[in-house]
Design a protein around this motif. Sequence first.
Motif, PDB file in Angstrom:
ATOM      1  N   SER A 245       0.828  -1.209   0.000  1.00 13.11           N
ATOM      2  CA  SER A 245       0.000   0.000   0.000  1.00 13.11           C
ATOM      3  C   SER A 245       0.861   1.258   0.000  1.00 13.11           C
ATOM      4  N   ALA A 246       1.895   1.262   0.838  1.00 16.12           N
ATOM      5  CA  ALA A 246       2.776   2.434   0.918  1.00 16.12           C
ATOM      6  C   ALA A 246       3.527   2.638  -0.394  1.00 16.12           C
ATOM      7  N   TYR A 247       3.991   1.565  -0.991  1.00 21.33           N
ATOM      8  CA  TYR A 247       4.762   1.662  -2.232  1.00 21.33           C
ATOM      9  C   TYR A 247       3.880   2.154  -3.384  1.00 21.33           C
ATOM     10  N   VAL A 248       2.665   1.659  -3.458  1.00 27.41           N
ATOM     11  CA  VAL A 248       1.748   2.079  -4.521  1.00 27.41           C
ATOM     12  C   VAL A 248       1.437   3.570  -4.392  1.00 27.41           C
ATOM     13  N   ALA A 249       1.248   4.029  -3.148  1.00 29.72           N
ATOM     14  CA  ALA A 249       0.951   5.452  -2.939  1.00 29.72           C
ATOM     15  C   ALA A 249       2.105   6.333  -3.391  1.00 29.72           C
ATOM     16  N   ARG A 250       3.319   5.834  -3.246  1.00 23.35           N
ATOM     17  CA  ARG A 250       4.487   6.634  -3.593  1.00 23.35           C
ATOM     18  C   ARG A 250       4.824   6.559  -5.078  1.00 23.35           C
ATOM     19  N   VAL A 251       4.753   5.365  -5.672  1.00 22.71           N
ATOM     20  CA  VAL A 251       5.219   5.158  -7.046  1.00 22.71           C
ATOM     21  C   VAL A 251       4.095   5.234  -8.066  1.00 22.71           C
ATOM     22  N   ARG A 252       2.880   4.819  -7.657  1.00 25.80           N
ATOM     23  CA  ARG A 252       1.696   4.794  -8.533  1.00 25.80           C
ATOM     24  C   ARG A 252       1.950   3.963  -9.798  1.00 25.80           C
ATOM     25  N   PRO A 253       2.106   2.664  -9.653  1.00 24.19           N
ATOM     26  CA  PRO A 253       2.340   1.809 -10.835  1.00 24.19           C
ATOM     27  C   PRO A 253       1.082   1.675 -11.681  1.00 24.19           C
ATOM     28  N   ASP A 254       1.244   1.051 -12.839  1.00 26.94           N
ATOM     29  CA  ASP A 254       0.099   0.862 -13.733  1.00 26.94           C
ATOM     30  C   ASP A 254      -0.717  -0.377 -13.356  1.00 26.94           C
ATOM     31  N   VAL A 255      -0.023  -1.469 -13.015  1.00 30.01           N
ATOM     32  CA  VAL A 255      -0.695  -2.732 -12.704  1.00 30.01           C
ATOM     33  C   VAL A 255      -0.079  -3.339 -11.445  1.00 30.01           C
ATOM     34  N   VAL A 256      -0.930  -3.882 -10.579  1.00 35.59           N
ATOM     35  CA  VAL A 256      -0.484  -4.618  -9.394  1.00 35.59           C
ATOM     36  C   VAL A 256      -0.974  -6.054  -9.518  1.00 35.59           C
ATOM     37  N   LEU A 257      -0.051  -7.014  -9.416  1.00 38.92           N
ATOM     38  CA  LEU A 257      -0.405  -8.432  -9.380  1.00 38.92           C
ATOM     39  C   LEU A 257      -0.372  -8.862  -7.918  1.00 38.92           C
ATOM     40  N   LEU A 258      -1.533  -9.158  -7.346  1.00 42.43           N
ATOM     41  CA  LEU A 258      -1.686  -9.395  -5.910  1.00 42.43           C
ATOM     42  C   LEU A 258      -2.033 -10.856  -5.624  1.00 42.43           C
TER      43      LEU A 258
ATOM     44  N   ARG B 122      -5.619   4.910  -3.020  1.00 43.36           N
ATOM     45  CA  ARG B 122      -4.376   5.690  -3.036  1.00 43.36           C
ATOM     46  C   ARG B 122      -3.922   6.010  -4.452  1.00 43.36           C
ATOM     47  N   SER B 123      -4.208   5.123  -5.396  1.00 39.65           N
ATOM     48  CA  SER B 123      -3.793   5.347  -6.778  1.00 39.65           C
ATOM     49  C   SER B 123      -4.926   4.923  -7.705  1.00 39.65           C
ATOM     50  N   PRO B 124      -5.865   5.821  -7.981  1.00 32.90           N
ATOM     51  CA  PRO B 124      -7.072   5.447  -8.754  1.00 32.90           C
ATOM     52  C   PRO B 124      -6.774   4.901 -10.148  1.00 32.90           C
ATOM     53  N   ALA B 125      -5.632   5.254 -10.717  1.00 32.40           N
ATOM     54  CA  ALA B 125      -5.326   4.792 -12.075  1.00 32.40           C
ATOM     55  C   ALA B 125      -4.593   3.455 -12.085  1.00 32.40           C
ATOM     56  N   THR B 126      -4.395   2.843 -10.935  1.00 34.37           N
ATOM     57  CA  THR B 126      -3.704   1.551 -10.864  1.00 34.37           C
ATOM     58  C   THR B 126      -4.702   0.403 -10.959  1.00 34.37           C
ATOM     59  N   SER B 127      -4.437  -0.536 -11.863  1.00 37.29           N
ATOM     60  CA  SER B 127      -5.280  -1.728 -12.007  1.00 37.29           C
ATOM     61  C   SER B 127      -4.730  -2.849 -11.135  1.00 37.29           C
ATOM     62  N   VAL B 128      -5.622  -3.586 -10.480  1.00 35.49           N
ATOM     63  CA  VAL B 128      -5.213  -4.690  -9.616  1.00 35.49           C
ATOM     64  C   VAL B 128      -5.731  -6.002 -10.192  1.00 35.49           C
ATOM     65  N   LEU B 129      -4.821  -6.959 -10.378  1.00 31.72           N
ATOM     66  CA  LEU B 129      -5.178  -8.319 -10.773  1.00 31.72           C
ATOM     67  C   LEU B 129      -4.850  -9.240  -9.601  1.00 31.72           C
ATOM     68  N   VAL B 130      -5.825 -10.042  -9.178  1.00 32.12           N
ATOM     69  CA  VAL B 130      -5.667 -10.913  -8.014  1.00 32.12           C
ATOM     70  C   VAL B 130      -5.393 -12.331  -8.478  1.00 32.12           C
ATOM     71  N   VAL B 131      -4.309 -12.922  -7.931  1.00 34.47           N
ATOM     72  CA  VAL B 131      -3.993 -14.323  -8.199  1.00 34.47           C
ATOM     73  C   VAL B 131      -4.700 -15.165  -7.142  1.00 34.47           C
TER      74      VAL B 131
END
Length: 524
Positions: A40-53, A72-81
């Motif tokens: 969560s902290a890293y996404v707020a700081r870097v704002r990546p495009d995609v998160v694989l969770l 924290r980053s509305p433009a970040t897409s999350v894909l859940v494994v």
Amino acid sequence: MTKVVVGAADQAIISELRGMATEIEGAEIISYLESTTELSAYVARVRPDVVLLHDRLGPQATADVVREVTFRSPATSVLVVNTKGDLGGAIGAMEAGAKGVLSYPLAFDDLLSKFEAARGWSERMSGLLTGAVADSARELGRHGRLTVVAGAKGGVGATTVATHMAIDLQRKVAGIKVCLVDLDLQAGDVSAILDARRRVSIADVAKVSQDLSASTILDALVEHESGISLLLTPVQVAETEHVTASAVRAILSLLRQEFDVILVDGGSHATPAQAAAVEVADEVVVVVTPDVLAMRSYRRTVEAWESLGVRAEQELHVLVNRVSRDDVLNMDALGRLTSARLVGTPLPAMFRRLERGINARNPDEVNEASWWKGLERIGGEIGVHGAPTRTGPSPTSSKDKPKRRRGTRAKVRSEAGQVAVETVALVPLVIFVCLLVWQLGLTALSLSWAGNAANAAAREYAVSGDLGKANEAARDALPSGMRDAVRVAVDGDSVRVVTQVPVLCTGCGGLGEISQSSHVVEEP
């Protein structure tokens, strides 16, 4: 290039995702995080495009992590494994905002199709958000300036600084709208300093933060007689549990739309609520006192913020309070102890003079002009006094502002010139003292050399009885620069050596004569 972050602690999952990601064109994994807190902290700081969770990543539940990341980053897409095979968990993740669920074992075609969809959604959302921000800025003209004032530890004066700065700003800038938020949930003293009685606290607002509106938050504010608006801490400590990080972000976001300046008393404890305010603030000021304990507490606070990814030390302002001549740590020493920006105007120790206003619960009782001028200069340095107003002009026109700045620069140049002149005047005195000390040391050393020469001459005269040889022995015992001026004489049963005291160095002339004698021991 699409920035990808993997949130997983299982090395097998990490290995599979790494291998498949290398085959996706334009995808780059920039980090692997092994806990939901770090993610969560890293996404707020870097704002990546995609998160694989990975759905087994802890300690937070998958749906909560997805919700936090997208907030924290509305433009970040999350894909859940989904390795648990839990249909309810997969549905919950999608409802929380995930853009897809990958079944396990992973299939490359499934990953590729959902990754491309997530990447496309992220690109479109980034464009929309960029346009929305620009439109909002044009519509509102600006948003309120948010400044957090936090204490390195309890008792350094952060609450007094934040409260008095808000009062000073309100009475000096006509038409400005100032809000003071007491976020010191454990020991908030804003209400005590201003004698304000709370009807609704920040905890009551936080309870409805999911459906928060401007009217709701305005109804919760206390209007102080000075003109500033207050959002105070709850009376009951148990109520503070409602003041979460997400609630603080929502509250401060709405306050930005209603006020020109929002000052937050962040307290001296690194809580989630404080960290959220520090993360979204325009400026963060950490108040310290010039002592070792305060600087140690400052270091712990900064490390906590950096570990949470909310604010780097280089982005902070450090304000030194209670400065006196007896301080062990001066401003130069404090500046070397931090990489933050040290506020150029320290506040002097004014215990008794501030005590009157605090005891009376009325800042106007503090009649020290230097205190208020110091706060104004600090406000200008951190950008608080430079915040434009929404409803009226400043009491000084725009024509006056350049003059004031020129006057300030002229004053700085004048003071700098005065310091330079004083320094130049002191240089000859310092040089004279150093030369005097050096000459005294050289004189003492010359006496020692003359004594050694007298002993050598006495020994030679006792053996040979020849005054010439005794003179040669004395010359050999002296430094080369002193040999030309040496004289040897026999006085009864003693040999006396006379020589010159060098000026600053041997061979540079004589300051005066010195003599040393040694008894002649007759050889049997």
